[in-house]
Design an enzyme around this catalytic site. Sequence first.
Site, PDB file in Angstrom:
ATOM      1  N   GLY A  15       0.824  -1.209   0.000  1.00 54.68           N
ATOM      2  CA  GLY A  15       0.000   0.000   0.000  1.00 54.68           C
ATOM      3  C   GLY A  15       0.858   1.258   0.000  1.00 54.68           C
ATOM      4  CG  ASP A 107       3.940  -7.141   7.515  1.00 55.04           C
ATOM      5  OD1 ASP A 107       3.341  -6.843   6.468  1.00 55.04           O
ATOM      6  OD2 ASP A 107       3.348  -7.505   8.547  1.00 55.04           O
ATOM      7  CG  ASP A 134       1.029  -2.594  10.647  1.00 58.03           C
ATOM      8  OD1 ASP A 134       1.888  -2.017   9.943  1.00 58.03           O
ATOM      9  OD2 ASP A 134       0.138  -3.313  10.165  1.00 58.03           O
ATOM     10  NE  ARG A 176      -5.813  -6.764   7.236  1.00 57.74           N
ATOM     11  CZ  ARG A 176      -5.024  -6.149   6.376  1.00 57.74           C
ATOM     12  NH1 ARG A 176      -5.486  -5.127   5.680  1.00 57.74           N
ATOM     13  NH2 ARG A 176      -3.778  -6.511   6.196  1.00 57.74           N
TER      14      ARG A 176
END
Length: 328
Positions: A15, A107, A134, A176
């Site tokens: 993204g 990741d 994250d 999310r």
Amino acid sequence: MSKTIKKIGVLTSGGDSPGMNAAIRSVVRTCAYHNIECVGIYRGYQGMIEGDFKEMGPRSVNNIINKGGTILKSARSKEFMTEEGRKKAHGNLVDAGVEALVVIGGDGSFTGGLVFNKEYGFPVMGIPGTIDNDIFGTTHTLGYDTALNTVVEVIDKIRDTASSHNRLFFVEVMGRDAGHIALNAGIGAGAEEILIPEEDLGLERLLESLRKSKLSGKSSSIVVIAEGDKIGKNVFELKDYVEENMPEYDVRVSVLGHMQRGGAPSCFDRVLASRLGVKAVESILDGKSNYMVGLLNDKIELTPLEQAIKGHSQIDRELLRVSDIMTT
């Protein structure tokens, strides 16, 4: 510094996030500063497989520091998940004379870089770019600060109309698997309640909190919800549930969606991207590989890629406590 690396490739994957262009600019100009070549790889790993490369010099990154998105584009590549796909990608890099990679992404992107390194011994350095914040090994990922500012600005505007009509607004933000945006933006925008994946608030406690707000004289309320919240209902089902149990509330839902990923990066993200880009290139030139560059205690530090992928960024427990106090 080691003189063995003569050409570095840079790509963005996964993204997009504000600050990626600033990071590309930093990588390109750091390469130029050290008199080595830089190649932009378009559309992430898919572009690597297809040989979609472009030589980049200092002037090719003029006027991009202020732009959101990524000039190198981004794409998910199922082909790169296969040995054959990675073999093609490696052949294209060798043909182009590229000797190391800077991967800007999350990741999933880092996992691809790690597998590629294990198979071909190709030097890889990661720069964390995702608004969700994250990734382990950095207090801030690229785009996170910008997304926070965007969300707070939007919630401020929603509050104006909520106050005018005595309404309860559920505002869903991205996150999310992590509630960093919801928690920080919720505190920053003065939300009455914040729902995040890390904390299972429960439906009854939510209703109790809303009842207390009503009794204390609040005529309107904002509840910020991370899209991955584990309360067990999506935001529209949550709206119906509250309306059934508290008919005195006129409930509205606002899903902020991809607007959180867009827009010009904040000054913080531009400076962070510049620092991370310099560290990424200079770490490669120092002979390092399989690391992610990140911000820890206001210093740019290296974290092994494997650790960055497998580790979990922790929600700030002190912020949770602050949130509970502020919603009193």
